[in-house]
Design an enzyme around this catalytic site. Structure first.
Site, PDB file in Angstrom:
ATOM      1  N   ARG A  88      -3.269  -5.188 -50.839  1.00  0.00           N
ATOM      2  CA  ARG A  88      -3.699  -6.297 -49.664  1.00  0.00           C
ATOM      3  C   ARG A  88      -3.735  -7.161 -50.139  1.00  0.00           C
ATOM      4  O   ARG A  88      -3.658  -8.480 -49.090  1.00  0.00           O
ATOM      5  CB  ARG A  88      -5.148  -6.049 -50.594  1.00  0.00           C
ATOM      6  CG  ARG A  88      -6.292  -6.594 -49.399  1.00  0.00           C
ATOM      7  CD  ARG A  88      -5.808  -5.827 -48.183  1.00  0.00           C
ATOM      8  NE  ARG A  88      -5.430  -6.264 -46.927  1.00  0.00           N
ATOM      9  CZ  ARG A  88      -5.377  -5.748 -45.788  1.00  0.00           C
ATOM     10  NH1 ARG A  88      -5.444  -4.451 -46.003  1.00  0.00           N
ATOM     11  NH2 ARG A  88      -5.289  -6.471 -44.736  1.00  0.00           N
ATOM     12  N   LYS A 123      -3.754 -28.958 -39.021  1.00  0.00           N
ATOM     13  CA  LYS A 123      -4.876 -27.618 -38.857  1.00  0.00           C
ATOM     14  C   LYS A 123      -4.425 -26.642 -39.280  1.00  0.00           C
ATOM     15  O   LYS A 123      -4.039 -25.272 -38.546  1.00  0.00           O
ATOM     16  CB  LYS A 123      -5.855 -27.544 -37.339  1.00  0.00           C
ATOM     17  CG  LYS A 123      -5.770 -29.054 -36.576  1.00  0.00           C
ATOM     18  CD  LYS A 123      -6.033 -29.299 -35.100  1.00  0.00           C
ATOM     19  CE  LYS A 123      -6.709 -30.691 -34.608  1.00  0.00           C
ATOM     20  NZ  LYS A 123      -6.924 -30.785 -32.844  1.00  0.00           N
ATOM     21  N   LYS A 155      -3.748 -43.591 -35.920  1.00  0.00           N
ATOM     22  CA  LYS A 155      -4.653 -42.751 -34.268  1.00  0.00           C
ATOM     23  C   LYS A 155      -6.056 -43.502 -34.113  1.00  0.00           C
ATOM     24  O   LYS A 155      -5.694 -44.738 -34.875  1.00  0.00           O
ATOM     25  CB  LYS A 155      -5.495 -41.729 -35.002  1.00  0.00           C
ATOM     26  CG  LYS A 155      -4.513 -40.102 -35.374  1.00  0.00           C
ATOM     27  CD  LYS A 155      -4.840 -39.126 -35.253  1.00  0.00           C
ATOM     28  CE  LYS A 155      -4.406 -38.133 -33.593  1.00  0.00           C
ATOM     29  NZ  LYS A 155      -5.386 -36.981 -34.355  1.00  0.00           N
ATOM     30  N   GLU A 182      -0.598 -43.722 -32.202  1.00  0.00           N
ATOM     31  CA  GLU A 182      -1.170 -43.107 -30.883  1.00  0.00           C
ATOM     32  C   GLU A 182      -1.695 -43.977 -29.978  1.00  0.00           C
ATOM     33  O   GLU A 182      -1.874 -44.808 -30.032  1.00  0.00           O
ATOM     34  CB  GLU A 182      -2.450 -42.300 -31.442  1.00  0.00           C
ATOM     35  CG  GLU A 182      -3.635 -41.847 -30.250  1.00  0.00           C
ATOM     36  CD  GLU A 182      -4.299 -41.137 -30.374  1.00  0.00           C
ATOM     37  OE1 GLU A 182      -5.817 -40.499 -30.124  1.00  0.00           O
ATOM     38  OE2 GLU A 182      -5.109 -40.886 -31.658  1.00  0.00           O
ATOM     39  N   ASP A 203      -2.477 -38.574 -26.583  1.00  0.00           N
ATOM     40  CA  ASP A 203      -2.959 -37.292 -26.410  1.00  0.00           C
ATOM     41  C   ASP A 203      -4.314 -37.403 -25.338  1.00  0.00           C
ATOM     42  O   ASP A 203      -4.925 -38.183 -24.497  1.00  0.00           O
ATOM     43  CB  ASP A 203      -4.283 -38.081 -27.448  1.00  0.00           C
ATOM     44  CG  ASP A 203      -4.864 -36.637 -28.355  1.00  0.00           C
ATOM     45  OD1 ASP A 203      -4.577 -36.010 -28.072  1.00  0.00           O
ATOM     46  OD2 ASP A 203      -6.146 -36.584 -28.683  1.00  0.00           O
TER      47      ASP A 203
END
Length: 266
Positions: A88, A123, A155, A182, A203
């Protein structure tokens, strides 16, 4: 965390104090062969873990291989108990990582000929980032930064907290890692270029707007596009002249593929 540590943690989680079913049903001295077979077309990833899980492995399709349904990834030999107890965990890794590689390859194939490269993101599943980025590499896509420690990515919230584009860039001027910023408006774009930005992230732009901005950048910086880009739209974004497109979905939303384990006595 090393690959061995990740595998050991997975085994401890699954086996605990012992595989009671296998230990009761299977004689200790019984030997077996197990085959990992695919039930749908996939790009294989995670085969590196099989040599950690099993002592005798015959690999038919290394990570990065494209397999049709019915084909064999690998066979393993050894005590039947060991093969069953680790089945498994082995399948969980192969199904999940091959799912990522299969999904990522679709994006790579979609932009062939444009010169644009597909990037992953942070992510990822907590604790499995190294494996998931390994699967991305197997697909032919490219890894973005591994974490917060190996690159600067300024960012929008960093820009706000720093006091603006110029302040953020000046604060990172002597960083000993790559620096990317960004930009959200044309004013921020021009300011970033004015103060020496060489890596830009654009973005949530549409393809037409992205192409317009990239034309105005005119090669002064590399450009990454991100934000809701799908398989249906990725080609249009790649044709804007972008250097990179980052897609979180190749790790956070990839479906586990169908692989099964077939045991036979040796």
């Amino acid at each position: 965390m090393t690959l061995h540590q990740i595998v050991e943690r997975a085994l401890e989680e699954d086996i605990g104090s012992g595989d009671v079913t296998t230990n009761l049903c299977v004689a200790e001295d019984r030997k077996a062969i197990g085959r990992f077979l695919v039930r749908e077309p996939i790009v294989v990833a995670g085969t590196e873990l099989l040599t950690i899980l099993y002592d005798e492995v015959e690999l038919r399709a290394p990570s990065g291989s494209c397999l049709e349904a019915g084909k064999e990834i690998a066979s393993v030999r050894g005590p039947a108990r060991k093969l069953l107890t680790r089945e498994r965990v082995a399948l969980n890794f192969l199904q999940h990582l091959s799912g990522i590689a299969t999904q990522a390859r679709k994006y790579v194939d979609a932009v062939v000929g444009t010169g644009c490269r597909i990037l992953d993101t942070r992510k990822t599943t907590p604790g499995l980032r190294e494996l998931e980025k390994m699967a991305v590499r197997a697909s032919g896509a490219t890894n973005h930064r591994m974490g917060l420690f190996d690159a600067v990515l300024i960012k929008n919230n960093h820009i706000t907290a720093a006091g603006g584009v110029r302040a953020a860039l000046e604060a990172t001027r002597n960083a000993n890692v790559p620096v990317q910023i960004e930009v959200r408006t044309r004013a921020e774009l021009e300011e970033a270029l004015q103060f020496g930005a060489k890596k830009l992230l654009l973005d949530n732009l549409g393809p037409a707007q992205a192409k317009d901005w990239i034309n105005s950048i005119a090669g002064r910086a590399t450009v990454e596009l991100s934000g809701g880009i799908t398989l249906d739209t990725v080609r249009a974004y790649a044709e804007t002249g972008a250097d990179f497109i980052s897609v979180g979905a190749i790790t956070h939303s990839a479906r586990a593929v169908d692989i099964h384990f077939q045991l036979e006595l040796a």
